[in-house]
Design an enzyme around this catalytic site. Sequence first.
Site, PDB file in Angstrom:
ATOM      1  N   ARG A 107      33.257 128.951 -42.323  1.00 25.77           N
ATOM      2  CA  ARG A 107      34.197 128.580 -43.117  1.00 25.77           C
ATOM      3  C   ARG A 107      33.859 129.315 -44.709  1.00 25.77           C
ATOM      4  O   ARG A 107      32.732 129.470 -44.901  1.00 25.77           O
ATOM      5  CB  ARG A 107      34.326 127.004 -43.593  1.00 25.77           C
ATOM      6  CG  ARG A 107      35.173 126.348 -42.400  1.00 25.77           C
ATOM      7  CD  ARG A 107      36.891 126.680 -42.618  1.00 25.77           C
ATOM      8  NE  ARG A 107      37.568 125.707 -41.387  1.00 25.77           N
ATOM      9  CZ  ARG A 107      37.733 126.253 -40.183  1.00 25.77           C
ATOM     10  NH1 ARG A 107      37.361 127.378 -39.802  1.00 25.77           N
ATOM     11  NH2 ARG A 107      38.309 125.266 -39.414  1.00 25.77           N
ATOM     12  N   GLU A 121      41.302 130.918 -49.274  1.00 27.00           N
ATOM     13  CA  GLU A 121      42.467 131.244 -48.105  1.00 27.00           C
ATOM     14  C   GLU A 121      43.952 130.514 -48.755  1.00 27.00           C
ATOM     15  O   GLU A 121      43.502 129.223 -48.835  1.00 27.00           O
ATOM     16  CB  GLU A 121      42.169 130.998 -46.997  1.00 27.00           C
ATOM     17  CG  GLU A 121      40.975 131.944 -46.187  1.00 27.00           C
ATOM     18  CD  GLU A 121      40.580 131.352 -44.981  1.00 27.00           C
ATOM     19  OE1 GLU A 121      41.118 130.602 -44.207  1.00 27.00           O
ATOM     20  OE2 GLU A 121      39.411 131.992 -44.733  1.00 27.00           O
ATOM     21  N   HIS A 155      40.459 135.369 -40.898  1.00 23.04           N
ATOM     22  CA  HIS A 155      40.213 134.150 -40.481  1.00 23.04           C
ATOM     23  C   HIS A 155      40.608 134.230 -38.654  1.00 23.04           C
ATOM     24  O   HIS A 155      41.340 133.103 -38.580  1.00 23.04           O
ATOM     25  CB  HIS A 155      40.725 132.938 -41.143  1.00 23.04           C
ATOM     26  CG  HIS A 155      40.181 131.609 -40.904  1.00 23.04           C
ATOM     27  ND1 HIS A 155      39.952 130.609 -41.605  1.00 23.04           N
ATOM     28  CD2 HIS A 155      39.773 131.151 -39.742  1.00 23.04           C
ATOM     29  CE1 HIS A 155      39.621 129.502 -40.879  1.00 23.04           C
ATOM     30  NE2 HIS A 155      39.431 129.967 -39.697  1.00 23.04           N
TER      31      HIS A 155
HETATM   32  N1  LIG Z   1      36.434 131.871 -38.158  1.00 22.20           N
HETATM   33  C1  LIG Z   1      37.081 131.137 -37.222  1.00 22.20           C
HETATM   34  O1  LIG Z   1      38.170 131.647 -36.555  1.00 22.20           O
HETATM   35  C2  LIG Z   1      36.383 130.100 -36.712  1.00 22.20           C
HETATM   36  C3  LIG Z   1      36.493 129.266 -35.263  1.00 22.20           C
HETATM   37  C4  LIG Z   1      35.793 128.262 -35.035  1.00 22.20           C
HETATM   38  C5  LIG Z   1      35.174 127.504 -35.779  1.00 22.20           C
HETATM   39  N2  LIG Z   1      35.028 127.632 -37.114  1.00 22.20           N
HETATM   40  C6  LIG Z   1      34.235 127.149 -38.105  1.00 22.20           C
HETATM   41  O2  LIG Z   1      32.665 127.291 -37.517  1.00 22.20           O
HETATM   42  C7  LIG Z   1      32.155 125.888 -37.457  1.00 22.20           C
HETATM   43  C8  LIG Z   1      31.316 125.319 -36.661  1.00 22.20           C
HETATM   44  O3  LIG Z   1      31.974 125.469 -35.358  1.00 22.20           O
HETATM   45  P1  LIG Z   1      31.300 124.532 -34.138  1.00 22.20           P
HETATM   46  O4  LIG Z   1      32.337 124.583 -33.100  1.00 22.20           O
HETATM   47  O5  LIG Z   1      29.885 125.236 -33.984  1.00 22.20           O
HETATM   48  O6  LIG Z   1      31.274 123.077 -34.823  1.00 22.20           O
HETATM   49  P2  LIG Z   1      30.201 122.053 -34.390  1.00 22.20           P
HETATM   50  O7  LIG Z   1      31.126 120.802 -35.080  1.00 22.20           O
HETATM   51  O8  LIG Z   1      30.106 122.016 -32.753  1.00 22.20           O
HETATM   52  O9  LIG Z   1      29.127 122.347 -35.058  1.00 22.20           O
HETATM   53  C9  LIG Z   1      28.803 122.553 -36.226  1.00 22.20           C
HETATM   54  C10 LIG Z   1      27.154 122.249 -36.391  1.00 22.20           C
HETATM   55  O10 LIG Z   1      26.955 122.603 -37.625  1.00 22.20           O
HETATM   56  C11 LIG Z   1      25.958 121.615 -38.014  1.00 22.20           C
HETATM   57  N3  LIG Z   1      26.010 121.737 -39.545  1.00 22.20           N
HETATM   58  C12 LIG Z   1      26.407 120.784 -40.426  1.00 22.20           C
HETATM   59  N4  LIG Z   1      26.247 120.943 -41.831  1.00 22.20           N
HETATM   60  C13 LIG Z   1      25.530 121.994 -41.689  1.00 22.20           C
HETATM   61  C14 LIG Z   1      24.610 122.513 -42.633  1.00 22.20           C
HETATM   62  N5  LIG Z   1      24.825 122.354 -43.990  1.00 22.20           N
HETATM   63  N6  LIG Z   1      23.778 123.633 -42.425  1.00 22.20           N
HETATM   64  C15 LIG Z   1      23.512 123.918 -41.183  1.00 22.20           C
HETATM   65  N7  LIG Z   1      24.323 123.438 -40.077  1.00 22.20           N
HETATM   66  C16 LIG Z   1      25.213 122.358 -40.603  1.00 22.20           C
HETATM   67  C17 LIG Z   1      26.058 120.513 -37.376  1.00 22.20           C
HETATM   68  O11 LIG Z   1      24.996 119.590 -37.458  1.00 22.20           O
HETATM   69  C18 LIG Z   1      26.634 120.921 -36.080  1.00 22.20           C
HETATM   70  O12 LIG Z   1      25.467 121.145 -35.362  1.00 22.20           O
HETATM   71  C19 LIG Z   1      33.497 124.885 -37.416  1.00 22.20           C
HETATM   72  O13 LIG Z   1      33.258 123.725 -38.201  1.00 22.20           O
HETATM   73  C20 LIG Z   1      34.709 125.717 -38.216  1.00 22.20           C
HETATM   74  O14 LIG Z   1      34.775 125.241 -39.471  1.00 22.20           O
HETATM   75  C21 LIG Z   1      35.612 129.077 -37.654  1.00 22.20           C
HETATM   76  O1  LIG Z   2      38.369 125.625 -36.737  1.00 24.16           O
HETATM   77  C1  LIG Z   2      38.830 126.701 -35.887  1.00 24.16           C
HETATM   78  O2  LIG Z   2      38.980 126.336 -34.704  1.00 24.16           O
HETATM   79  C2  LIG Z   2      39.321 127.915 -36.445  1.00 24.16           C
HETATM   80  O3  LIG Z   2      38.908 128.236 -37.608  1.00 24.16           O
HETATM   81  C3  LIG Z   2      40.690 128.388 -36.090  1.00 24.16           C
HETATM   82  O4  LIG Z   2      40.729 129.441 -35.046  1.00 24.16           O
HETATM   83  C4  LIG Z   2      41.424 128.618 -37.159  1.00 24.16           C
HETATM   84  O5  LIG Z   2      42.716 129.199 -36.665  1.00 24.16           O
HETATM   85  P1  LIG Z   2      44.195 128.360 -37.353  1.00 24.16           P
HETATM   86  O6  LIG Z   2      44.272 126.923 -37.032  1.00 24.16           O
HETATM   87  O7  LIG Z   2      43.974 128.537 -38.956  1.00 24.16           O
HETATM   88  O8  LIG Z   2      45.204 129.247 -36.953  1.00 24.16           O
END
Ligand SMILES: NC(=O)c1ccc[n+]([C@@H]2O[C@H](COP(=O)([O-])OP(=O)(O)OC[C@H]3O[C@@H](n4cnc5c(N)ncnc54)[C@H](O)[C@@H]3O)[C@@H](O)[C@H]2O)c1
Ligand SMILES: O=C(O)[C@H](O)[C@H](O)COP(=O)(O)O
Length: 378
Positions: free
Chosen positions: A207, A237, A254
Amino acid sequence: MKIIADENMPNAKALFSHLGDVELVNGRTITNSQIKNADVLLVRSVTKVTRELLEGSSVRFVGSATIGVDHIDLDYLTEAGIEFSSAPGCNAEAVADYVFSGLSHLYMTKKLSWLNKKIGVVGYGNVGKTVYDRFTNLGCQVCVYDPFKDNEAGAANFVALDEILSCDVISLHAPLTTTGSFPSKGMIGSKELAQLSAGTAVISAGRGGVIDEEALLERHSQLNGDIHLVIDVWDTEPEINQDLVSIVDIATPHIAGYSKQGREKGTWMVYQALCRHLAISSQSVNKSDAISSGWLSSIDVVASGDQEEMLARSVQAIYDVARDDVRLRFKYRENKENNVFDWLRKHYVERDEFNTCAVGAINNDVSSLVCAVGFSKK
Ligand SMILES: NC(=O)c1ccc[n+]([C@@H]2O[C@H](COP(=O)([O-])OP(=O)(O)OC[C@H]3O[C@@H](n4cnc5c(N)ncnc54)[C@H](O)[C@@H]3O)[C@@H](O)[C@H]2O)c1
Ligand SMILES: O=C(O)[C@H](O)[C@H](O)COP(=O)(O)O
């Protein structure tokens, strides 16, 4: 039953119409009056689901077809007795693909070698673990920082954040949090960035806000640009810091999770959750009908030699992240759209996950490497 759904949720009409009337709306601008008479609200990450949005409405179920939940006021939903479901892990494979496409790009454009380097992953959830496992299977020296998971002794090579900052490649996958014992907002600030050596590669696909963008610009300047940056998520964003765009190797809007299958899985998981909530069978739709197969069902790798080039060529056959960077820079320069960031996301040229493609190879070693990066075995 009235269902309001974000227009960017793939298959929403096809999946949910047998449950009620589905109205598709712009997720960024949903208002309280739009959802007043709705029973179900289905969102993506751009809708802030708050008391202000929901109070006085008849919504009893909120579904978010995303992994991240920082856009949802979970305390309010609990207080108001509104059921909530997200889509944990739906696009974890897509984000891992993005990471390896980013590294492939750095190798093919700058010969930045990563395979035999030290890799640090931040966050060991669905995404971080997928990324960690791929690096491990590739034979990389990999460590992870996750203060909430490091008691899972033996599960992974857990280290302190300082050790991550000494790695050659750093991949950030923490959620955005502002409270609790380890808030992630600004966790990579000037003090942490000062620990990065020249030549480090940083991939940010968790994020925006986890990295302090001003501090990153400053560190880039201190290192005379000798830092490699692949940035998918941005602090402000849908506006993004154009100074930062101008210095990064890859800037994307993103979309790390925007594989066709990842987005479809998100809708599918929320659909199943709503069926459970309504105590209705989800059997009327098959998972295989809801989630697409890929364009290329298989590839054959017939040359090896340089392993990183071989991996990059395989990866780029399915997804070259540079296409999304080029499109972003072009659209901002052209500047014809009102909101370039959301336009790019709405008109995203979808891509398939590596796992939709099976790999044949000249020998087992090559096949193992390409499968380790996320492809399926032939
Ligand atoms: N760019 C994108 O399109 C996209 C897509 C999917 C997810 N994401 C982001 O990625 C994040 C992670 O996804 P996920 O499926 O692994 O989530 P998840 O909830 O399965 O895991 C998140 C992990 O991060 C850890 N965490 C929390 N705070 C932390 C910190 N300060 N330092 C280090 N680790 C920490 C938690 O303990 C957990 O294990 C989501 O929360 C989302 O914001 C972005
Ligand atoms: O958290 C997620 O799953 C991702 O950040 C997701 O892909 C973001 O896409 P949006 O929901 O903004 O279309």
